[in-house]
Design a protein around this motif. Structure first.
Motif, mmCIF file in Angstrom:
data_model
loop_
_atom_site.group_PDB
_atom_site.id
_atom_site.type_symbol
_atom_site.label_atom_id
_atom_site.label_comp_id
_atom_site.label_asym_id
_atom_site.label_seq_id
_atom_site.Cartn_x
_atom_site.Cartn_y
_atom_site.Cartn_z
ATOM 1 N N SER A 20 17.789 9.257 0.385
ATOM 2 C CA SER A 20 16.372 9.610 0.437
ATOM 3 C C SER A 20 15.707 10.075 -0.431
ATOM 4 O O SER A 20 16.389 10.890 -1.503
ATOM 5 C CB SER A 20 16.521 10.657 1.733
ATOM 6 O OG SER A 20 17.100 10.366 3.073
ATOM 7 N N SER A 29 1.425 8.347 0.537
ATOM 8 C CA SER A 29 1.201 6.842 1.314
ATOM 9 C C SER A 29 0.084 5.976 0.444
ATOM 10 O O SER A 29 -0.010 4.575 0.873
ATOM 11 C CB SER A 29 0.197 7.097 2.603
ATOM 12 O OG SER A 29 -0.995 7.643 2.495
ATOM 13 N N MET A 33 6.488 2.696 -4.406
ATOM 14 C CA MET A 33 7.765 3.428 -4.712
ATOM 15 C C MET A 33 9.063 2.448 -5.182
ATOM 16 O O MET A 33 8.967 1.514 -4.757
ATOM 17 C CB MET A 33 8.225 4.173 -3.522
ATOM 18 C CG MET A 33 7.335 5.232 -2.728
ATOM 19 S SD MET A 33 6.961 6.439 -4.004
ATOM 20 C CE MET A 33 8.471 7.157 -4.157
ATOM 21 N N THR A 50 9.073 -0.779 -3.092
ATOM 22 C CA THR A 50 8.296 -1.142 -1.943
ATOM 23 C C THR A 50 6.877 -0.767 -2.495
ATOM 24 O O THR A 50 6.608 0.338 -3.017
ATOM 25 C CB THR A 50 8.733 -0.407 -0.693
ATOM 26 O OG1 THR A 50 7.920 -0.607 0.256
ATOM 27 C CG2 THR A 50 8.805 1.203 -0.954
ATOM 28 N N GLY A 54 4.247 -0.854 2.464
ATOM 29 C CA GLY A 54 5.465 -1.306 2.934
ATOM 30 C C GLY A 54 5.346 -2.937 3.084
ATOM 31 O O GLY A 54 6.183 -3.523 3.437
ATOM 32 N N ARG A 71 10.268 2.982 4.028
ATOM 33 C CA ARG A 71 9.637 4.181 3.749
ATOM 34 C C ARG A 71 8.744 4.876 5.129
ATOM 35 O O ARG A 71 8.648 4.156 6.061
ATOM 36 C CB ARG A 71 8.318 4.219 2.700
ATOM 37 C CG ARG A 71 7.350 3.270 3.165
ATOM 38 C CD ARG A 71 6.485 2.815 1.956
ATOM 39 N NE ARG A 71 5.717 4.186 1.504
ATOM 40 C CZ ARG A 71 5.234 4.164 0.240
ATOM 41 N NH1 ARG A 71 5.527 3.090 -0.488
ATOM 42 N NH2 ARG A 71 4.474 5.504 0.074
ATOM 43 N N ASN A 73 5.749 7.101 5.680
ATOM 44 C CA ASN A 73 4.600 7.708 5.160
ATOM 45 C C ASN A 73 4.413 9.047 5.866
ATOM 46 O O ASN A 73 3.724 10.225 5.129
ATOM 47 C CB ASN A 73 3.458 7.023 5.320
ATOM 48 C CG ASN A 73 3.657 5.777 4.029
ATOM 49 O OD1 ASN A 73 4.405 5.926 3.094
ATOM 50 N ND2 ASN A 73 2.673 4.863 4.155
ATOM 51 N N THR A 77 8.556 10.237 2.811
ATOM 52 C CA THR A 77 9.940 10.097 2.171
ATOM 53 C C THR A 77 10.197 8.499 2.182
ATOM 54 O O THR A 77 9.763 7.804 3.135
ATOM 55 C CB THR A 77 10.825 10.340 3.398
ATOM 56 O OG1 THR A 77 10.668 12.085 3.298
ATOM 57 C CG2 THR A 77 12.505 10.322 2.709
ATOM 58 N N VAL A 78 10.802 8.173 1.156
ATOM 59 C CA VAL A 78 11.269 6.551 1.066
ATOM 60 C C VAL A 78 12.816 6.516 0.902
ATOM 61 O O VAL A 78 13.517 7.641 0.480
ATOM 62 C CB VAL A 78 10.772 5.917 -0.193
ATOM 63 C CG1 VAL A 78 11.470 6.693 -1.614
ATOM 64 C CG2 VAL A 78 11.092 4.617 -0.410
ATOM 65 N N TYR A 79 13.617 5.478 1.569
ATOM 66 C CA TYR A 79 15.025 5.468 1.816
ATOM 67 C C TYR A 79 15.550 4.465 0.963
ATOM 68 O O TYR A 79 14.806 3.208 1.059
ATOM 69 C CB TYR A 79 15.211 5.571 3.471
ATOM 70 C CG TYR A 79 14.604 6.485 4.020
ATOM 71 C CD1 TYR A 79 13.354 6.352 4.763
ATOM 72 C CD2 TYR A 79 15.452 7.719 4.102
ATOM 73 C CE1 TYR A 79 12.960 7.416 5.518
ATOM 74 C CE2 TYR A 79 14.744 8.877 5.102
ATOM 75 C CZ TYR A 79 13.680 8.784 5.571
ATOM 76 O OH TYR A 79 13.197 9.593 6.376
ATOM 77 N N CYS A 95 14.595 7.890 -7.753
ATOM 78 C CA CYS A 95 13.366 7.346 -7.080
ATOM 79 C C CYS A 95 12.288 7.585 -7.927
ATOM 80 O O CYS A 95 12.268 8.566 -9.017
ATOM 81 C CB CYS A 95 13.039 7.807 -5.677
ATOM 82 S SG CYS A 95 12.861 9.713 -5.670
#
Length: 121
Positions: A20, A29, A33, A50, A54, A71, A73, A77-79, A95
């Motif tokens: 994460s 947003s 990323m 991404t 997205g 992600r 928004n 968080t982006v995963y 990241c």
């Protein structure tokens, strides 16, 4: 913008981990990323990206079909979901955030501190 990556650890080959990356600020947003990794003794390489909404994603060939970037928004968080992990996936994972959609680390303005993923039996 500050980024905080977490979720790394030791996993056996074939296992899974989810990284994460939580960001501060109200403009998450609007950022594209990326996930990058640096294995011991090697340069930092791209894992995947991404776009801000997205709609566009990219994965390096070595992780296609095994890794997924998503992600949220609303959570800033982006995963990075990593499945079927291999020893060669061992690296520090970073990241990063960019105003432009790019595969080049040079275009990323903000970086997290990195989280270590070790794949070993």
């Amino acid at each position: 913008v500050q980024l905080q990556a977490c979720g790394g650890g030791l996993v056996q080959p074939g296992g899974s981990l989810r990284l994460s990356c939580e960001t501060t600020g109200r403009t998450f947003s609007t950022y594209n990323m990326g996930w990058f990794r640096q294995a011991p003794g090697k340069e930092r390489d791209i894992v995947g990206t991404t776009s801000w909404n997205g709609a566009n994603t990219y994965y390096v060939d070595s992780v296609k079909g095994r890794f997924t970037i998503s992600r949220d928004n609303a959570k800033n968080t982006v995963y990075l979901q990593m499945n079927i992990l291999k020893p060669e996936d061992t690296a520090v994972y970073y990241c990063a955030a960019s105003r432009v959609y790019s595969l080049s680390s040079a275009r990323y303005d903000y970086w997290g501190q990195g989280t270590l993923v070790t794949v070993s039996s």
